[in-house]
Write a protein that holds these residues in place. Structure first.
Motif, short mmCIF file in Angstrom:
data_model
loop_
_atom_site.label_atom_id
_atom_site.label_comp_id
_atom_site.label_asym_id
_atom_site.label_seq_id
_atom_site.Cartn_x
_atom_site.Cartn_y
_atom_site.Cartn_z
N GLU A 233 0.83 -1.21 0.00
CA GLU A 233 0.00 0.00 0.00
C GLU A 233 0.86 1.26 0.00
O GLU A 233 0.60 2.22 -0.74
CB GLU A 233 -0.93 0.00 1.21
N PHE A 234 1.91 1.28 0.83
CA PHE A 234 2.80 2.43 0.91
C PHE A 234 3.53 2.63 -0.43
O PHE A 234 3.65 3.76 -0.90
CB PHE A 234 3.83 2.22 2.02
N SER A 235 3.99 1.54 -1.01
CA SER A 235 4.72 1.62 -2.28
C SER A 235 3.83 2.15 -3.39
O SER A 235 4.21 3.05 -4.15
CB SER A 235 5.26 0.24 -2.66
N GLU A 236 2.62 1.59 -3.50
CA GLU A 236 1.73 1.99 -4.57
C GLU A 236 1.31 3.45 -4.46
O GLU A 236 1.32 4.19 -5.46
CB GLU A 236 0.50 1.09 -4.58
N ILE A 237 0.95 3.88 -3.27
CA ILE A 237 0.49 5.26 -3.09
C ILE A 237 1.64 6.25 -3.34
O ILE A 237 1.44 7.29 -3.97
CB ILE A 237 -0.10 5.46 -1.69
N SER A 238 2.84 5.92 -2.88
CA SER A 238 3.97 6.82 -3.10
C SER A 238 4.33 6.91 -4.58
O SER A 238 4.69 7.98 -5.09
CB SER A 238 5.18 6.37 -2.29
N GLU A 239 4.22 5.79 -5.31
CA GLU A 239 4.54 5.80 -6.73
C GLU A 239 3.47 6.54 -7.54
O GLU A 239 3.79 7.24 -8.51
CB GLU A 239 4.70 4.36 -7.24
N ILE A 240 2.22 6.44 -7.13
CA ILE A 240 1.16 7.22 -7.78
C ILE A 240 1.34 8.70 -7.47
O ILE A 240 1.16 9.56 -8.34
CB ILE A 240 -0.23 6.73 -7.32
N CYS A 241 1.72 9.01 -6.25
CA CYS A 241 2.00 10.39 -5.86
C CYS A 241 3.10 10.97 -6.75
O CYS A 241 3.02 12.13 -7.19
CB CYS A 241 2.41 10.45 -4.39
N SER A 242 4.11 10.17 -7.04
CA SER A 242 5.19 10.60 -7.92
C SER A 242 4.67 10.93 -9.32
O SER A 242 5.07 11.92 -9.94
CB SER A 242 6.26 9.50 -8.00
#
Length: 334
Positions: A233-242
Protein backbone atom coordinates in the motif's frame (compact mmCIF):
# COMPACT_ATOMS: atom_id res chain seq x y z
CA UNK A 1 7.08 -3.82 40.63
CA UNK A 2 7.73 -1.35 37.86
CA UNK A 3 7.26 2.35 37.27
CA UNK A 4 4.86 4.36 35.20
CA UNK A 5 4.52 7.87 33.94
CA UNK A 6 0.77 8.26 33.93
CA UNK A 7 -2.10 10.62 34.29
CA UNK A 8 -5.69 10.31 35.34
CA UNK A 9 -7.31 10.09 31.90
CA UNK A 10 -5.23 7.13 30.70
CA UNK A 11 -6.69 3.74 29.91
CA UNK A 12 -8.90 2.64 32.87
CA UNK A 13 -8.47 -1.10 32.24
CA UNK A 14 -4.73 -0.85 32.71
CA UNK A 15 -5.18 0.92 36.01
CA UNK A 16 -7.40 -1.90 37.20
CA UNK A 17 -4.65 -4.41 36.34
CA UNK A 18 -2.01 -2.36 38.12
CA UNK A 19 -4.21 -2.05 41.19
CA UNK A 20 -4.99 -5.77 41.23
CA UNK A 21 -1.30 -6.68 41.04
CA UNK A 22 -0.47 -4.17 43.77
CA UNK A 23 1.98 -2.34 41.52
CA UNK A 24 2.93 1.17 42.56
CA UNK A 25 1.28 3.88 40.50
CA UNK A 26 1.79 7.64 40.55
CA UNK A 27 -1.09 9.58 39.06
CA UNK A 28 -1.06 13.28 38.30
CA UNK A 29 -4.07 15.11 36.97
CA UNK A 30 -3.65 16.95 33.66
CA UNK A 31 -6.76 18.21 31.88
CA UNK A 32 -5.29 19.88 28.80
CA UNK A 33 -1.53 19.78 28.93
CA UNK A 34 1.51 18.16 30.50
CA UNK A 35 1.70 20.00 33.78
CA UNK A 36 2.48 17.67 36.65
CA UNK A 37 3.86 14.24 35.94
CA UNK A 38 6.44 12.21 37.84
CA UNK A 39 8.38 9.01 37.77
CA UNK A 40 7.67 6.73 40.71
CA UNK A 41 10.42 4.98 42.64
CA UNK A 42 10.42 1.27 41.91
CA UNK A 43 12.39 -1.64 40.55
CA UNK A 44 11.85 -4.12 37.72
CA UNK A 45 12.23 -7.91 37.75
CA UNK A 46 12.83 -9.88 34.54
CA UNK A 47 12.43 -13.66 34.39
CA UNK A 48 15.70 -14.15 32.48
CA UNK A 49 17.56 -12.55 35.38
CA UNK A 50 16.91 -10.23 38.26
CA UNK A 51 17.59 -6.56 37.69
CA UNK A 52 17.42 -4.40 40.76
CA UNK A 53 17.77 -0.74 40.01
CA UNK A 54 15.78 1.85 41.88
CA UNK A 55 14.32 4.62 39.78
CA UNK A 56 14.17 7.88 41.61
CA UNK A 57 11.23 10.21 41.20
CA UNK A 58 11.49 13.73 39.88
CA UNK A 59 9.05 16.34 38.69
CA UNK A 60 8.37 16.53 35.02
CA UNK A 61 7.02 19.53 33.13
CA UNK A 62 6.91 20.78 29.57
CA UNK A 63 8.98 23.80 30.59
CA UNK A 64 11.85 22.02 32.30
CA UNK A 65 11.89 19.02 29.95
CA UNK A 66 13.43 16.93 32.70
CA UNK A 67 13.08 13.20 33.11
CA UNK A 68 15.65 11.91 35.58
CA UNK A 69 16.24 8.33 36.59
CA UNK A 70 19.01 5.85 37.30
CA UNK A 71 20.00 3.53 34.45
CA UNK A 72 18.69 -0.01 34.42
CA UNK A 73 20.04 -2.65 32.02
CA UNK A 74 16.47 -3.12 30.79
CA UNK A 75 14.21 -0.15 31.25
CA UNK A 76 10.54 0.16 30.41
CA UNK A 77 9.51 3.73 29.74
CA UNK A 78 5.78 4.28 29.80
CA UNK A 79 4.78 7.55 28.15
CA UNK A 80 1.17 8.63 28.49
CA UNK A 81 0.38 11.49 26.15
CA UNK A 82 -2.85 13.36 26.93
CA UNK A 83 -5.54 10.61 26.79
CA UNK A 84 -3.85 7.43 25.61
CA UNK A 85 -1.01 5.25 26.78
CA UNK A 86 1.10 5.54 23.66
CA UNK A 87 3.77 2.92 23.95
CA UNK A 88 6.11 1.06 26.25
CA UNK A 89 9.57 0.68 24.86
CA UNK A 90 12.71 -1.17 25.78
CA UNK A 91 15.53 1.31 26.21
CA UNK A 92 18.78 -0.56 26.58
CA UNK A 93 21.48 0.55 26.78
CA UNK A 94 20.15 4.05 26.16
CA UNK A 95 18.43 6.44 28.54
CA UNK A 96 16.40 9.62 28.36
CA UNK A 97 17.28 12.21 30.95
CA UNK A 98 17.73 15.90 31.51
CA UNK A 99 16.31 16.82 28.11
CA UNK A 100 18.65 14.49 26.21
CA UNK A 101 18.73 10.98 24.81
CA UNK A 102 22.09 9.46 25.69
CA UNK A 103 23.97 6.16 25.82
CA UNK A 104 24.86 4.89 29.26
CA UNK A 105 26.59 1.63 28.40
CA UNK A 106 29.47 0.49 26.19
CA UNK A 107 27.18 -2.18 24.72
CA UNK A 108 25.28 0.45 22.72
CA UNK A 109 27.18 -0.36 19.53
CA UNK A 110 26.48 -4.10 19.69
CA UNK A 111 23.26 -3.75 17.66
CA UNK A 112 23.19 -1.25 14.74
CA UNK A 113 19.39 -1.10 15.00
CA UNK A 114 19.90 1.15 18.02
CA UNK A 115 20.93 3.94 15.65
CA UNK A 116 17.43 3.86 14.16
CA UNK A 117 15.82 3.39 17.56
CA UNK A 118 17.53 6.44 19.08
CA UNK A 119 16.48 8.49 16.03
CA UNK A 120 12.91 7.29 16.52
CA UNK A 121 12.85 8.25 20.19
CA UNK A 122 14.24 11.66 19.31
CA UNK A 123 11.33 12.12 16.88
CA UNK A 124 8.89 10.93 19.54
CA UNK A 125 10.21 13.37 22.14
CA UNK A 126 10.88 16.35 19.87
CA UNK A 127 7.69 18.06 21.02
CA UNK A 128 9.36 18.31 24.43
CA UNK A 129 12.55 19.72 22.87
CA UNK A 130 14.63 16.64 23.67
CA UNK A 131 17.95 16.33 21.84
CA UNK A 132 20.46 13.53 21.27
CA UNK A 133 23.59 14.01 23.33
CA UNK A 134 26.68 14.82 21.20
CA UNK A 135 28.77 11.80 22.23
CA UNK A 136 25.84 9.55 21.36
CA UNK A 137 25.61 11.19 17.93
CA UNK A 138 29.30 10.46 17.40
CA UNK A 139 28.77 6.81 18.32
CA UNK A 140 25.87 6.63 15.87
CA UNK A 141 28.10 8.08 13.13
CA UNK A 142 30.78 5.51 13.94
CA UNK A 143 28.30 2.64 13.71
CA UNK A 144 26.94 3.98 10.41
CA UNK A 145 30.38 4.36 8.83
CA UNK A 146 31.38 0.85 9.93
CA UNK A 147 28.94 -0.70 7.44
CA UNK A 148 26.88 -2.44 10.13
CA UNK A 149 23.68 -0.66 9.09
CA UNK A 150 23.73 -2.66 5.84
CA UNK A 151 23.55 -5.89 7.87
CA UNK A 152 20.12 -5.00 9.24
CA UNK A 153 17.22 -6.86 7.71
CA UNK A 154 14.75 -4.77 5.71
CA UNK A 155 12.00 -5.93 8.06
CA UNK A 156 13.73 -4.41 11.12
CA UNK A 157 14.39 -1.17 9.24
CA UNK A 158 10.72 -0.83 8.31
CA UNK A 159 9.48 -1.55 11.84
CA UNK A 160 11.48 1.42 13.21
CA UNK A 161 10.54 3.60 10.23
CA UNK A 162 6.84 2.82 10.59
CA UNK A 163 6.95 3.66 14.29
CA UNK A 164 8.71 6.93 13.46
CA UNK A 165 5.94 7.75 10.98
CA UNK A 166 3.51 7.27 13.87
CA UNK A 167 5.07 10.15 15.80
CA UNK A 168 4.21 13.81 15.48
CA UNK A 169 7.66 14.65 14.11
CA UNK A 170 8.81 11.86 11.74
CA UNK A 171 11.01 14.38 9.90
CA UNK A 172 13.31 14.34 12.94
CA UNK A 173 13.85 10.59 12.53
CA UNK A 174 14.97 10.94 8.91
CA UNK A 175 16.95 14.09 9.67
CA UNK A 176 19.00 12.29 12.32
CA UNK A 177 19.59 9.25 10.11
CA UNK A 178 20.82 11.63 7.42
CA UNK A 179 23.02 13.48 9.92
CA UNK A 180 24.77 10.36 11.21
CA UNK A 181 25.17 8.82 7.75
CA UNK A 182 22.73 5.93 8.29
CA UNK A 183 20.19 6.96 5.66
CA UNK A 184 22.61 6.52 2.76
CA UNK A 185 23.50 3.06 4.06
CA UNK A 186 19.85 2.01 3.80
CA UNK A 187 19.38 3.41 0.30
CA UNK A 188 21.39 5.61 -2.03
CA UNK A 189 20.68 7.97 -3.65
CA UNK A 190 17.79 9.30 -1.59
CA UNK A 191 16.51 12.85 -1.18
CA UNK A 192 13.68 13.27 1.33
CA UNK A 193 11.42 16.32 1.44
CA UNK A 194 11.61 16.88 5.21
CA UNK A 195 10.04 20.35 5.13
CA UNK A 196 6.95 19.00 3.39
CA UNK A 197 6.88 16.04 5.77
CA UNK A 198 6.91 18.35 8.79
CA UNK A 199 4.03 20.35 7.32
CA UNK A 200 2.11 17.16 6.52
CA UNK A 201 2.57 15.70 10.01
CA UNK A 202 1.01 18.75 11.62
CA UNK A 203 -2.07 18.35 9.44
CA UNK A 204 -2.43 14.66 8.56
CA UNK A 205 -1.76 11.46 10.51
CA UNK A 206 -2.13 8.96 7.66
CA UNK A 207 1.15 7.00 7.53
CA UNK A 208 0.91 6.29 3.79
CA UNK A 209 0.54 9.99 3.05
CA UNK A 210 3.49 10.89 5.28
CA UNK A 211 5.65 8.28 3.57
CA UNK A 212 4.59 9.41 0.10
CA UNK A 213 5.38 13.04 0.87
CA UNK A 214 8.85 11.98 2.03
CA UNK A 215 9.94 9.86 -0.92
CA UNK A 216 7.79 10.59 -3.98
CA UNK A 217 10.12 13.19 -5.50
CA UNK A 218 12.88 10.61 -6.03
CA UNK A 219 13.30 9.09 -9.50
CA UNK A 220 14.39 5.80 -7.91
CA UNK A 221 11.28 5.59 -5.74
CA UNK A 222 10.79 1.88 -6.46
CA UNK A 223 14.30 1.15 -5.15
CA UNK A 224 13.67 3.26 -2.03
CA UNK A 225 10.43 1.42 -1.26
CA UNK A 226 12.23 -1.88 -1.67
CA UNK A 227 15.21 -0.82 0.49
CA UNK A 228 12.91 0.17 3.35
CA UNK A 229 10.67 -2.86 2.81
CA UNK A 230 7.67 -0.54 2.50
CA UNK A 231 4.39 -2.53 2.33
CA UNK A 232 2.48 -2.74 -0.94
CA UNK A 233 0.00 0.00 0.00
CA UNK A 234 2.80 2.43 0.91
CA UNK A 235 4.72 1.62 -2.28
CA UNK A 236 1.73 1.99 -4.57
CA UNK A 237 0.49 5.26 -3.09
CA UNK A 238 3.97 6.82 -3.10
CA UNK A 239 4.54 5.80 -6.73
CA UNK A 240 1.16 7.22 -7.78
CA UNK A 241 2.00 10.39 -5.86
CA UNK A 242 5.19 10.60 -7.92
CA UNK A 243 3.13 10.35 -11.12
CA UNK A 244 0.76 13.10 -9.91
CA UNK A 245 3.73 15.33 -9.04
CA UNK A 246 5.08 14.96 -12.57
CA UNK A 247 1.62 15.56 -14.08
CA UNK A 248 1.08 18.71 -11.97
CA UNK A 249 4.46 20.17 -12.93
CA UNK A 250 3.43 20.36 -16.59
CA UNK A 251 0.66 22.04 -18.52
CA UNK A 252 -2.57 20.13 -17.98
CA UNK A 253 -4.43 18.87 -21.03
CA UNK A 254 -7.36 16.46 -21.44
CA UNK A 255 -4.97 13.92 -22.98
CA UNK A 256 -2.39 14.11 -20.16
CA UNK A 257 -5.13 13.90 -17.53
CA UNK A 258 -6.72 10.88 -19.18
CA UNK A 259 -3.30 9.24 -19.46
CA UNK A 260 -2.74 9.75 -15.72
CA UNK A 261 -6.20 8.35 -14.90
CA UNK A 262 -5.46 5.18 -16.88
CA UNK A 263 -1.88 4.79 -15.68
CA UNK A 264 -2.84 5.14 -12.01
CA UNK A 265 -6.07 3.15 -12.30
CA UNK A 266 -8.24 5.91 -10.79
CA UNK A 267 -11.52 4.41 -11.93
CA UNK A 268 -10.90 0.99 -10.33
CA UNK A 269 -9.03 2.09 -7.20
CA UNK A 270 -10.14 5.65 -6.39
CA UNK A 271 -9.32 5.62 -2.65
CA UNK A 272 -5.68 4.80 -3.36
CA UNK A 273 -5.50 7.66 -5.85
CA UNK A 274 -7.18 10.11 -3.43
CA UNK A 275 -4.49 9.45 -0.81
CA UNK A 276 -1.76 9.95 -3.39
CA UNK A 277 -3.31 13.23 -4.57
CA UNK A 278 -3.56 14.42 -0.97
CA UNK A 279 0.14 13.65 -0.47
CA UNK A 280 1.00 15.46 -3.71
CA UNK A 281 -0.91 18.56 -2.54
CA UNK A 282 1.64 18.99 0.28
CA UNK A 283 4.49 18.99 -2.25
CA UNK A 284 3.36 20.88 -5.33
CA UNK A 285 0.72 23.49 -6.12
CA UNK A 286 -1.85 22.43 -8.68
CA UNK A 287 -5.16 23.71 -9.98
CA UNK A 288 -6.47 20.18 -9.44
CA UNK A 289 -6.85 19.98 -5.67
CA UNK A 290 -7.61 16.60 -4.03
CA UNK A 291 -11.35 17.31 -4.00
CA UNK A 292 -11.26 17.97 -7.76
CA UNK A 293 -10.12 14.41 -8.39
CA UNK A 294 -13.31 13.17 -6.71
CA UNK A 295 -15.29 15.28 -9.18
CA UNK A 296 -13.24 13.89 -12.08
CA UNK A 297 -13.84 10.33 -10.88
CA UNK A 298 -17.62 10.95 -10.71
CA UNK A 299 -17.56 12.62 -14.12
CA UNK A 300 -15.73 9.77 -15.85
CA UNK A 301 -17.77 7.10 -14.07
CA UNK A 302 -20.95 8.66 -15.45
CA UNK A 303 -19.79 8.33 -19.06
CA UNK A 304 -21.75 5.35 -20.35
CA UNK A 305 -20.75 2.71 -22.89
CA UNK A 306 -22.27 2.99 -26.37
CA UNK A 307 -24.44 -0.13 -26.50
CA UNK A 308 -24.93 0.11 -30.25
CA UNK A 309 -21.35 -1.02 -30.79
CA UNK A 310 -20.42 -4.70 -30.71
CA UNK A 311 -16.67 -4.86 -31.26
CA UNK A 312 -14.52 -4.49 -28.15
CA UNK A 313 -11.90 -2.19 -29.70
CA UNK A 314 -14.57 0.15 -31.05
CA UNK A 315 -16.33 0.25 -27.68
CA UNK A 316 -13.08 1.14 -25.88
CA UNK A 317 -12.17 3.78 -28.47
CA UNK A 318 -15.60 5.42 -28.28
CA UNK A 319 -15.56 5.35 -24.46
CA UNK A 320 -12.15 7.00 -24.40
CA UNK A 321 -13.31 9.66 -26.88
CA UNK A 322 -16.41 10.44 -24.80
CA UNK A 323 -14.35 10.65 -21.60
CA UNK A 324 -11.83 12.99 -23.24
CA UNK A 325 -14.71 15.23 -24.33
CA UNK A 326 -16.10 15.25 -20.78
CA UNK A 327 -12.66 16.11 -19.34
CA UNK A 328 -12.13 18.90 -21.88
CA UNK A 329 -15.45 20.44 -20.93
CA UNK A 330 -14.58 20.11 -17.23
CA UNK A 331 -11.17 21.77 -17.58
CA UNK A 332 -12.61 24.67 -19.55
CA UNK A 333 -14.90 25.46 -16.62
CA UNK A 334 -12.10 25.52 -14.02
Amino acid sequence: KTFFIAHSSAIPDLFQTWKRESWSISLFSSKASWTKLAIASACFDVTCGCISRYLFGDRFSKKSNSIRFCYSDMLLLFLVQLHVLVEFSLLAPCAVRGGTVTTVSSSFDEDPLRVLRVARFASKLKFLDFKIENNTLEQMKKISSSGEIETLSKERVWVETYKALSTSNPEEYFSILLKVGALEKICQPIDLNLNALEKTSSDNQDHTIKWSVSVSENENIEKINNSFNAPKEFSEISEICSQINLFSSKKISPESLMDLVNKCDLLRKPERFYKASKASSYIIESSLKPEKWIEIYDLLSDVSVDKTLREGKLIAKKLNTDRLAAIKNYLEKL
